[in-house]
Design a protein around this motif. Structure first.
Motif, short mmCIF file in Angstrom:
data_model
loop_
_atom_site.label_atom_id
_atom_site.label_comp_id
_atom_site.label_asym_id
_atom_site.label_seq_id
_atom_site.Cartn_x
_atom_site.Cartn_y
_atom_site.Cartn_z
N ILE A 195 0.84 -1.20 0.00
CA ILE A 195 0.00 0.00 0.00
C ILE A 195 0.87 1.25 0.00
O ILE A 195 0.67 2.19 -0.76
N SER A 196 1.89 1.23 0.85
CA SER A 196 2.72 2.42 1.02
C SER A 196 3.48 2.76 -0.27
O SER A 196 3.56 3.93 -0.66
N SER A 197 4.00 1.74 -0.98
CA SER A 197 4.76 2.05 -2.21
C SER A 197 3.83 2.63 -3.28
O SER A 197 4.22 3.53 -4.02
N HIS A 198 2.59 2.16 -3.34
CA HIS A 198 1.69 2.67 -4.39
C HIS A 198 0.96 3.93 -3.95
O HIS A 198 0.53 4.72 -4.79
N ARG A 199 0.87 4.17 -2.63
CA ARG A 199 0.30 5.43 -2.17
C ARG A 199 1.17 6.60 -2.66
O ARG A 199 0.65 7.65 -3.06
N LYS A 200 2.47 6.42 -2.66
CA LYS A 200 3.37 7.49 -3.15
C LYS A 200 3.03 7.83 -4.60
O LYS A 200 2.99 8.99 -4.99
N ARG A 201 2.77 6.80 -5.40
CA ARG A 201 2.45 7.02 -6.82
C ARG A 201 1.06 7.66 -6.96
O ARG A 201 0.86 8.53 -7.81
N TYR A 202 0.13 7.24 -6.13
CA TYR A 202 -1.21 7.84 -6.14
C TYR A 202 -1.12 9.32 -5.76
O TYR A 202 -1.76 10.18 -6.38
N ASN A 203 -0.29 9.64 -4.76
CA ASN A 203 -0.15 11.03 -4.30
C ASN A 203 0.43 11.94 -5.39
O ASN A 203 0.05 13.10 -5.50
N VAL A 204 1.35 11.40 -6.19
CA VAL A 204 1.92 12.17 -7.32
C VAL A 204 0.79 12.62 -8.24
O VAL A 204 0.69 13.80 -8.63
N LEU A 205 -0.07 11.68 -8.57
CA LEU A 205 -1.19 11.97 -9.47
C LEU A 205 -2.19 12.93 -8.82
O LEU A 205 -2.63 13.91 -9.41
N ARG A 206 -2.53 12.62 -7.56
CA ARG A 206 -3.53 13.44 -6.84
C ARG A 206 -3.06 14.89 -6.72
O ARG A 206 -3.81 15.82 -7.01
N ASP A 207 -1.80 15.08 -6.31
CA ASP A 207 -1.28 16.44 -6.14
C ASP A 207 -1.30 17.21 -7.45
O ASP A 207 -1.66 18.39 -7.49
N PHE A 208 -0.92 16.54 -8.53
CA PHE A 208 -0.90 17.19 -9.84
C PHE A 208 -2.29 17.70 -10.21
O PHE A 208 -2.47 18.86 -10.59
N PHE A 209 -3.30 16.83 -10.08
CA PHE A 209 -4.64 17.22 -10.53
C PHE A 209 -5.33 18.16 -9.54
O PHE A 209 -6.14 18.99 -9.95
N GLN A 210 -4.98 18.09 -8.27
CA GLN A 210 -5.50 19.09 -7.32
C GLN A 210 -4.96 20.48 -7.68
O GLN A 210 -5.69 21.47 -7.68
N ASN A 211 -3.67 20.54 -8.01
CA ASN A 211 -3.07 21.83 -8.40
C ASN A 211 -3.67 22.33 -9.71
O ASN A 211 -3.97 23.52 -9.86
N LEU A 212 -3.87 21.42 -10.65
CA LEU A 212 -4.46 21.81 -11.93
C LEU A 212 -5.88 22.34 -11.71
O LEU A 212 -6.26 23.38 -12.26
N GLU A 213 -6.63 21.65 -10.87
CA GLU A 213 -8.01 22.04 -10.60
C GLU A 213 -8.06 23.44 -9.97
O GLU A 213 -8.85 24.29 -10.36
N SER A 214 -7.17 23.69 -9.00
CA SER A 214 -7.22 25.00 -8.33
C SER A 214 -6.77 26.10 -9.30
O SER A 214 -7.30 27.21 -9.26
#
Length: 225
Positions: A195-214
């Protein structure tokens, strides 16, 4: 009873039987399709993720299961050669039937595999008519390829190809990716390092699209003033 083979040997044997056949079948069908996000490299990566998940969850399963998982990983999105919509699974199923017939296997003997391929595109994970381990491992491996920097590119390409407005893309991707990660967490929560290794990859995606959205919403507010 025969000798119990270890997982790497079973995987190697399955790849020996099917990998070259699957890749040439895929390439022949995909030849004129320009959709990098779902090309052969996507299917190769999904198989790598499936092998990773197997290494955590393997329980002396029959070789047939690994064969079917390999075929599912390589053919689940082949229907996108004809249909880029969310319900491409039915086309993938038909092409998988052709693949099986071409190697002298009867599709009736692979009902579970075909149903899993047809239903894998139900990413809400609610009310899917198909459950079971094959569905779980294909779906989770497919989802893992939606995260990280590769996932950013893949999401943007397919959502734009589906005609979704740029201003709405970020929030729709966040919703879809969150649903995928929660499904992964629910089903593999017993393996914290996974979970922890793939959470890092999920966070990369999430942060990118949260920034794009804002950024999009800030700009549209400024334009409305």
């Amino acid at each position: 009873a025969g000798m119990i083979m270890n997982l790497p040997d079973i995987i190697k044997a399955a790849e020996g039987r099917y990998l070259a056949l699957l890749e040439s079948f895929f390439n022949a069908r995909w030849r004129d399709t320009r959709l990098w996000s779902h090309d052969l490299s996507h299917h190769r990566r999904v198989w790598q993720y499936a092998k990773e998940l197997l290494s955590f969850t393997y329980n002396a399963q029959e070789e047939d299961f690994i064969d079917e998982l390999l075929i599912a990983c390589y053919l689940h999105d082949i229907g996108m050669a004809e249909d880029r919509g969310e319900k491409h699974g039915i086309n993938s199923r038909k092409l998988c039937e052709k693949f099986l017939a071409g190697i002298n296997k009867h599709p009736d003997d692979f009902a579970d595999l075909l149903n899993v391929i047809e239903c894998h595109d139900n990413k809400s994970y609610s009310g899917s008519p198909v459950q079971g381990r094959l569905f779980l491992l294909l779906s989770a491996a497919d989802d893992l390829d939606a995260f990280g920097y590769t996932g950013i590119y893949r999401y943007l390409e397919i959502y734009l190809a589906r005609g979704i407005e740029p201003g709405k893309i970020a929030s729709l991707i966040l919703k879809n990716a969150t649903s995928r990660f929660e499904y992964f967490e629910r089903n593999f929560g017993n393996y914290p390092e996974l979970i922890s290794s793939h959470r890092k990859r999920y966070n990369v995606l999430r942060d990118f699209f949260q920034n794009l959205e804002s950024e999009f919403s800030t700009k549209s507010k400024a334009l409305r003033r």
